[in-house]
Design an enzyme around this catalytic site. Structure first.
Site, short mmCIF file in Angstrom:
data_model
loop_
_atom_site.label_atom_id
_atom_site.label_comp_id
_atom_site.label_asym_id
_atom_site.label_seq_id
_atom_site.Cartn_x
_atom_site.Cartn_y
_atom_site.Cartn_z
N HIS A 208 -2.09 -2.58 -9.50
CA HIS A 208 -3.13 -2.01 -8.65
C HIS A 208 -4.29 -2.98 -8.57
O HIS A 208 -4.60 -3.66 -9.54
CB HIS A 208 -3.63 -0.67 -9.22
CG HIS A 208 -4.30 0.17 -8.20
ND1 HIS A 208 -5.63 0.01 -7.89
CD2 HIS A 208 -3.82 1.14 -7.39
CE1 HIS A 208 -5.94 0.88 -6.94
NE2 HIS A 208 -4.87 1.57 -6.61
N ASP B 223 2.42 5.71 -6.76
CA ASP B 223 3.69 5.72 -6.02
C ASP B 223 4.90 5.76 -6.94
O ASP B 223 5.99 6.16 -6.51
CB ASP B 223 3.78 4.48 -5.12
CG ASP B 223 2.78 4.55 -3.99
OD1 ASP B 223 2.56 5.64 -3.48
OD2 ASP B 223 2.21 3.50 -3.64
N HIS C 179 0.88 -1.19 0.00
CA HIS C 179 0.00 0.00 0.00
C HIS C 179 0.91 1.23 0.00
O HIS C 179 1.72 1.41 -0.90
CB HIS C 179 -0.94 -0.12 1.20
CG HIS C 179 -2.06 0.87 1.27
ND1 HIS C 179 -2.44 1.66 0.22
CD2 HIS C 179 -2.90 1.20 2.30
CE1 HIS C 179 -3.46 2.42 0.58
NE2 HIS C 179 -3.76 2.17 1.85
N1 ACO Z 1 5.51 -6.64 -9.84
C1 ACO Z 1 5.54 -7.90 -10.32
N2 ACO Z 1 4.43 -8.64 -10.47
C2 ACO Z 1 3.27 -8.08 -10.12
C3 ACO Z 1 3.17 -6.78 -9.63
C4 ACO Z 1 4.35 -6.05 -9.49
N3 ACO Z 1 4.34 -4.80 -9.02
N4 ACO Z 1 1.88 -6.49 -9.37
C5 ACO Z 1 1.19 -7.58 -9.68
N5 ACO Z 1 2.02 -8.54 -10.14
C6 ACO Z 1 1.67 -9.89 -10.59
C7 ACO Z 1 1.59 -10.82 -9.38
O1 ACO Z 1 2.84 -11.42 -9.10
C8 ACO Z 1 0.56 -11.80 -9.84
O2 ACO Z 1 1.15 -12.69 -10.75
P1 ACO Z 1 0.73 -14.25 -10.77
O3 ACO Z 1 -0.72 -14.24 -11.12
O4 ACO Z 1 1.62 -14.81 -11.79
O5 ACO Z 1 0.98 -14.75 -9.38
C9 ACO Z 1 -0.42 -10.96 -10.64
O6 ACO Z 1 0.34 -9.85 -11.11
C10 ACO Z 1 -1.58 -10.43 -9.79
O7 ACO Z 1 -1.00 -9.73 -8.68
P2 ACO Z 1 -1.68 -9.64 -7.25
O8 ACO Z 1 -0.66 -9.15 -6.29
O9 ACO Z 1 -2.39 -10.92 -6.91
O10 ACO Z 1 -2.80 -8.58 -7.57
P3 ACO Z 1 -3.49 -7.65 -6.53
O11 ACO Z 1 -4.64 -7.04 -7.21
O12 ACO Z 1 -3.76 -8.37 -5.26
O13 ACO Z 1 -2.28 -6.64 -6.22
C11 ACO Z 1 -0.95 -4.87 -5.68
C12 ACO Z 1 -2.29 -5.32 -6.29
C13 ACO Z 1 -0.85 -5.41 -4.24
C14 ACO Z 1 -0.90 -3.36 -5.65
C15 ACO Z 1 0.21 -5.44 -6.53
O14 ACO Z 1 0.10 -4.99 -7.86
C16 ACO Z 1 1.58 -5.09 -5.94
O15 ACO Z 1 2.04 -5.77 -5.03
N6 ACO Z 1 2.22 -4.00 -6.44
C17 ACO Z 1 3.48 -3.54 -5.88
C18 ACO Z 1 3.24 -2.71 -4.64
C19 ACO Z 1 2.68 -1.34 -4.95
O16 ACO Z 1 3.14 -0.65 -5.84
N7 ACO Z 1 1.67 -0.95 -4.15
C20 ACO Z 1 1.06 0.39 -4.29
C21 ACO Z 1 -0.43 0.25 -4.52
S1 ACO Z 1 -1.18 1.79 -5.00
C22 ACO Z 1 -1.09 2.82 -3.67
O17 ACO Z 1 -1.08 2.43 -2.53
C23 ACO Z 1 -1.05 4.31 -4.01
#
Ligand code: ACO
Length: 382
Positions: free
Chosen positions: A267, A318, A228
């Site tokens: 996201h 971010d 987050h």
């Molecule tokens: N880097 C690499 N792979 C990613 C990323 C990333 N940043 N984001 C998603 N993926 C991949 C996951 O590994 C997953 O792959 P898989 O299906 O092969 O296992 C797939 O995409 C789905 O990802 P999830 O994490 O399950 O999707 P979710 O909707 O739960 O996640 C999240 C959203 C937590 C923001 C995720 O994209 C992430 O961890 N991003 C990095 C952290 C980040 O930037 N957070 C800021 C959020 S916005 C804010 O707070 C302003």
């Protein structure tokens, strides 16, 4: 037996109405009380957006002047809050400082309340509490950064608006207009985003009829995580690791081979790009020009295009805000506290909305632990 329909992470679950903001991933838009966030960022001071989130309408000139007068009155870092921050180890994460400071402000404000039945407060009381936190957080965040640098706090200046004064208290110099404008835009973009993890946390706490400060303290805890709010800090760690644009390819090969998450991308709601990114990227571009740092733009653009082309996952807010805060001069560890200072407006608007039509938030779970068993030798009382 039918399998329960479990929505892990509450993904896709609509849990309530809100009139505070609307996120529409289909049209890639974000509205605060009906206004596109891009229009607000381009035209409004952060104080006016805070007013909009709390009251539902933009302020008149008189209302804005009144809010600004109150905000100025609470800008000073109270001595006991400074003392509480000083108790936090200097190498603790600054989010722990901010959480501690807000907790003390709450305890002081609610002292003498007595029964838990009286803590949730009226709308009027909660509005006053919201404005006070909004006004005090810049001094708390600025002091945190200065303390880590071994510097004394800087007294606020009454001739400066919120964003300019925030920068003044952090850096002890008057910021250029282009920097104030970029910083103001970032505060507006970070202010609100419907039922994100920290806002939902605040609403859960509020739903028990606890107090606003407890809800904000809990929200700060939720925001600290790198999935987050902590991601803006994590983006800079990644930039530091990569170094220059030329290193992006090999760095990304290795990071993806190790199945690392690339912070600042992806996201839960937006799957084709975060609506706030173009506005923050434009603000970053002005800072790149102002500070003459094309190397930052090159690293940013290369990592974005390489990651998007390989994974089809787009940047979130971010991603541009991390390097923007770095250029302005904030320490990397201060980035997520800046997010707190902005998002406290959205959190408190949601806290008041939750209280206005409250229902205790208490979902169900499906038990998958051991079957019923018993303590050996236990004999129930007759
Ligand atoms: N880097 C690499 N792979 C990613 C990323 C990333 N940043 N984001 C998603 N993926 C991949 C996951 O590994 C997953 O792959 P898989 O299906 O092969 O296992 C797939 O995409 C789905 O990802 P999830 O994490 O399950 O999707 P979710 O909707 O739960 O996640 C999240 C959203 C937590 C923001 C995720 O994209 C992430 O961890 N991003 C990095 C952290 C980040 O930037 N957070 C800021 C959020 S916005 C804010 O707070 C302003």
């Amino acid at each position: 037996m039918t399998e329960p329909d479990i929505k892990k992470g509450l993904a896709g679950v609509v849990v309530d109405y809100t009139a505070v903001s609307k996120v529409n991933p289909e049209t890639n838009s974000l509205l605060y009380r009906g206004y596109p966030v891009q229009e607000l960022a381009a035209t409004q001071p952060f104080e006016a957006v805070a007013y909009l989130l709390w009251h539902g309408e933009l302020p008149t000139d008189v209302q804005l002047a009144q809010l600004r007068a109150t905000e100025r009155a609470y800008r000073h870092l109270p001595a006991d809050v400074r003392a509480a921050i000083d108790l936090v180890p200097i190498d603790a994460h600054p989010m722990d400082e901010v959480r501690t400071a807000v907790s003390l402000i709450g305890a002081r404000d609610l002292a003498g309340t007595g029964s838990v039945l009286d803590v949730s407060g009226s709308e009027e009381e909660n509005l006053a509490r919201s404005v006070r936190l909004f006004a005090m957080l810049p001094a708390i965040v600025a002091y945190g950064q200065r303390r880590r640098r071994g510097l004394q706090p800087v007294a606020p200046r009454d001739d400066l608006d919120y964003a300019a004064n925030f920068l003044w208290m952090t850096f002890d110099e008057t910021a250029d207009d282009v920097v104030v404008d970029a910083f103001n835009r970032s505060m507006i973009l970070y202010a609100e985003h419907s039922f994100n993890a920290s806002t939902f946390t605040a609403r859960v706490v509020t739903s028990t009829l606890s107090d606003l400060y407890s809800a904000v303290v809990a929200a700060i805890g939720a925001l600290k995580g790198p999935l987050h709010g902590g991601a803006n800090e994590a983006v800079l760690h990644i930039f530091d690791e990569i170094g220059t644009a030329e290193n992006v390819g090999p760095w990304l090969d290795q990071a993806l081979a190790e199945k690392r998450k690339i912070m600042g991308f992806g996201h839960r709601v937006y799957k084709r790009g975060d609506s706030r990114v173009p506005t923050m990227k434009a603000a970053l571009d002005t800072l790149v020009e102002h500070y003459d740092r094309p190397d930052v733009a090159a690293l940013y653009d290369t990592l974005e295009s390489e990651f998007v082309s390989r994974k089809g996952i787009y940047p979130n807010l971010d991603y541009p805000s991390g390097p923007a805060y770095n250029l302005i001069g904030f320490d990397t560890l201060t980035f997520t506290p800046l997010f707190v200072a902005a998002r406290v407006t959205g959190w408190t608007a949601h806290i008041m909305e939750q209280l206005a039509s409250n229902a205790l938030i208490r979902p169900l779970s499906e038990y998958n632990g051991p079957d019923e068993r018993h303590i050996e030798g236990y004999v129930p009382d007759a």
